[in-house]
Write a protein that holds these residues in place. Structure first.
Motif, PDB file in Angstrom:
ATOM      1  N   ALA A   1     -99.681 -63.658 -13.169  1.00  0.00           N
ATOM      2  CA  ALA A   1     -98.895 -63.136 -12.054  1.00  0.00           C
ATOM      3  C   ALA A   1     -97.894 -64.171 -11.555  1.00  0.00           C
ATOM      4  O   ALA A   1     -96.721 -63.846 -11.284  1.00  0.00           O
ATOM      5  CB  ALA A   1     -99.829 -62.708 -10.924  1.00  0.00           C
TER       6      ALA A   1
ATOM      7  N   ALA B   1     -95.079 -64.561 -14.055  1.00  0.00           N
ATOM      8  CA  ALA B   1     -94.163 -63.419 -13.963  1.00  0.00           C
ATOM      9  C   ALA B   1     -93.253 -63.549 -12.753  1.00  0.00           C
ATOM     10  O   ALA B   1     -92.043 -63.273 -12.827  1.00  0.00           O
ATOM     11  CB  ALA B   1     -94.963 -62.114 -13.893  1.00  0.00           C
ATOM     12  N   LEU B   2     -93.827 -63.992 -11.629  1.00  0.00           N
ATOM     13  CA  LEU B   2     -93.019 -64.185 -10.420  1.00  0.00           C
ATOM     14  C   LEU B   2     -91.999 -65.298 -10.617  1.00  0.00           C
ATOM     15  O   LEU B   2     -90.838 -65.177 -10.188  1.00  0.00           O
ATOM     16  CB  LEU B   2     -93.941 -64.505  -9.244  1.00  0.00           C
ATOM     17  CG  LEU B   2     -93.278 -64.616  -7.862  1.00  0.00           C
ATOM     18  CD1 LEU B   2     -92.583 -63.316  -7.494  1.00  0.00           C
ATOM     19  CD2 LEU B   2     -94.311 -64.978  -6.804  1.00  0.00           C
TER      20      LEU B   2
ATOM     21  N   ALA C   1     -90.660 -66.299 -13.503  1.00  0.00           N
ATOM     22  CA  ALA C   1     -89.621 -65.817 -14.410  1.00  0.00           C
ATOM     23  C   ALA C   1     -88.666 -64.864 -13.697  1.00  0.00           C
ATOM     24  O   ALA C   1     -87.442 -64.932 -13.886  1.00  0.00           O
ATOM     25  CB  ALA C   1     -90.263 -65.122 -15.611  1.00  0.00           C
ATOM     26  N   ALA C   2     -89.226 -63.988 -12.856  1.00  0.00           N
ATOM     27  CA  ALA C   2     -88.377 -63.067 -12.104  1.00  0.00           C
ATOM     28  C   ALA C   2     -87.489 -63.815 -11.121  1.00  0.00           C
ATOM     29  O   ALA C   2     -86.316 -63.450 -10.917  1.00  0.00           O
ATOM     30  CB  ALA C   2     -89.251 -62.050 -11.360  1.00  0.00           C
TER      31      ALA C   2
ATOM     32  N   THR D   1     -83.465 -63.596 -10.687  1.00  0.00           N
ATOM     33  CA  THR D   1     -82.814 -63.163  -9.446  1.00  0.00           C
ATOM     34  C   THR D   1     -81.961 -64.277  -8.838  1.00  0.00           C
ATOM     35  O   THR D   1     -80.895 -63.995  -8.287  1.00  0.00           O
ATOM     36  CB  THR D   1     -83.865 -62.706  -8.416  1.00  0.00           C
ATOM     37  OG1 THR D   1     -84.839 -63.753  -8.209  1.00  0.00           O
ATOM     38  CG2 THR D   1     -84.572 -61.458  -8.901  1.00  0.00           C
TER      39      THR D   1
ATOM     40  N   ALA E   1     -87.285 -61.184  -6.485  1.00  0.00           N
ATOM     41  CA  ALA E   1     -88.180 -61.520  -7.593  1.00  0.00           C
ATOM     42  C   ALA E   1     -89.537 -60.848  -7.418  1.00  0.00           C
ATOM     43  O   ALA E   1     -90.132 -60.367  -8.394  1.00  0.00           O
ATOM     44  CB  ALA E   1     -88.350 -63.035  -7.691  1.00  0.00           C
TER      45      ALA E   1
ATOM     46  N   LEU F   1     -89.097 -57.347  -8.404  1.00  0.00           N
ATOM     47  CA  LEU F   1     -88.928 -57.230  -9.849  1.00  0.00           C
ATOM     48  C   LEU F   1     -90.243 -57.431 -10.601  1.00  0.00           C
ATOM     49  O   LEU F   1     -90.518 -56.757 -11.604  1.00  0.00           O
ATOM     50  CB  LEU F   1     -87.885 -58.258 -10.321  1.00  0.00           C
ATOM     51  CG  LEU F   1     -87.457 -58.204 -11.785  1.00  0.00           C
ATOM     52  CD1 LEU F   1     -86.777 -56.875 -12.091  1.00  0.00           C
ATOM     53  CD2 LEU F   1     -86.522 -59.365 -12.100  1.00  0.00           C
ATOM     54  N   ALA F   2     -91.069 -58.349 -10.109  1.00  0.00           N
ATOM     55  CA  ALA F   2     -92.333 -58.650 -10.779  1.00  0.00           C
ATOM     56  C   ALA F   2     -93.478 -57.761 -10.324  1.00  0.00           C
ATOM     57  O   ALA F   2     -94.595 -57.886 -10.845  1.00  0.00           O
ATOM     58  CB  ALA F   2     -92.709 -60.119 -10.535  1.00  0.00           C
TER      59      ALA F   2
ATOM     60  N   ILE G   1     -95.847 -55.992 -12.911  1.00  0.00           N
ATOM     61  CA  ILE G   1     -96.790 -56.889 -13.595  1.00  0.00           C
ATOM     62  C   ILE G   1     -97.895 -57.333 -12.636  1.00  0.00           C
ATOM     63  O   ILE G   1     -99.065 -57.428 -13.024  1.00  0.00           O
ATOM     64  CB  ILE G   1     -96.052 -58.105 -14.176  1.00  0.00           C
ATOM     65  CG1 ILE G   1     -95.077 -57.648 -15.254  1.00  0.00           C
ATOM     66  CG2 ILE G   1     -97.039 -59.115 -14.751  1.00  0.00           C
ATOM     67  CD1 ILE G   1     -94.283 -58.774 -15.875  1.00  0.00           C
ATOM     68  N   LEU G   2     -97.533 -57.578 -11.376  1.00  0.00           N
ATOM     69  CA  LEU G   2     -98.550 -57.980 -10.395  1.00  0.00           C
ATOM     70  C   LEU G   2     -99.573 -56.867 -10.199  1.00  0.00           C
ATOM     71  O   LEU G   2    -100.791 -57.120 -10.176  1.00  0.00           O
ATOM     72  CB  LEU G   2     -97.878 -58.333  -9.067  1.00  0.00           C
ATOM     73  CG  LEU G   2     -96.827 -59.450  -9.097  1.00  0.00           C
ATOM     74  CD1 LEU G   2     -96.315 -59.734  -7.684  1.00  0.00           C
ATOM     75  CD2 LEU G   2     -97.397 -60.716  -9.712  1.00  0.00           C
TER      76      LEU G   2
END
Length: 233
Positions: free
Chosen positions: A30, A33-34, A36-37, A41, A83, A86-87, A90-91
């Motif tokens: 998680a 992913a955050l 990367a997002a 952004t 972000a 966007l994530a 996945i979260l």
């Protein structure tokens, strides 16, 4: 090695250490992913700020700042919130994958459909808030008593206001999912919903008043989606 932690099957036994290890792995996924997002952004944060500024009147399209660090911190916070949005799939996926073994297989499929429906409604709520609620609210607030005030828009406050309005309208759009969940849990029935629709409209009106849009325009527009769903229930 697996790119994602293995999801346990329903009824599969695992030790406390294994559960904690899975939780740690899913938290790492998680956070990655955050991160990367956030890179995405922040790279495009200029376009994101322009997108948020678009509902403003032409002469307010460049909000003001009042401290040397405010442009930097404001851009960081806007990028971080974007972000997170966007994530979010996945979260939620990681959260659901950790909790799914507690539910039977057919329940898992039902929850998956419910989450997909909630995601679509949330995106619809953000679009409704941006295109329908935010422009008239901004127009009303930036022209209210303009003969008595020199109206300036501070970037930090405007982006916070816009974010909360969009979030509030998105939550209002989630009312059908909440009601459906109560029905599936047999807390409510269709007959009881028809009998108490007036109470539903009242509750949605109270929620609309509590949303950050304090002007009557955004309040009415925020109440309409949820109240309409309460009446059709």
């Amino acid at each position: 090695m697996r790119p994602f932690p293995r999801r346990l099957r329903h009824g599969e036994e695992a030790t406390l250490v294994e559960h904690l290890g899975e939780l740690r792995a899913r938290l790492i996924v998680a956070l990655l992913a955050l991160a990367a997002a956030f890179i995405v952004t922040y790279t495009f944060h200029g376009r994101l700020l322009n997108w948020l500024n678009r509902p403003l009147p032409q002469h307010f399209r460049k909000p003001v700042t009042f401290s040397p660090i405010e442009p930097f911190t404001t851009s960081i916070w806007v990028s971080l919130w974007a972000a997170l949005l966007l994530a979010l799939p996945i979260l939620f996926w990681q959260l659901w994958a950790f909790l799914a073994p507690a539910f039977e297989e057919h329940r898992q499929r039902s929850v998956f459909v419910l989450v997909a429906f909630a995601t679509a409604l949330g995106l619809g709520g953000v679009a409704f808030g941006y295109f329908v609620v935010l422009p008239p609210a901004i127009h009303f607030l930036t022209n209210y008593d303009s003969s008595h005030f020199t109206i300036l828009i501070r970037a930090r406050d405007y982006y916070r206001f816009a974010s909360f309005v969009l979030l509030g309208v998105a939550l209002a759009f989630e009312v059908p999912v909440f009601v459906l969940a109560l029905v599936r849990l047999r807390i409510l029935t269709a007959t009881k919903l028809r009998q108490t629709w007036r109470m539903g409209v009242f509750v949605m009106t109270v929620i609309g008043v509590l949303l950050p849009g304090v002007d009557p325009v955004s309040t009415i527009l925020s109440v309409m989606p949820g109240a309409g769903r309460g009446m059709t229930a």
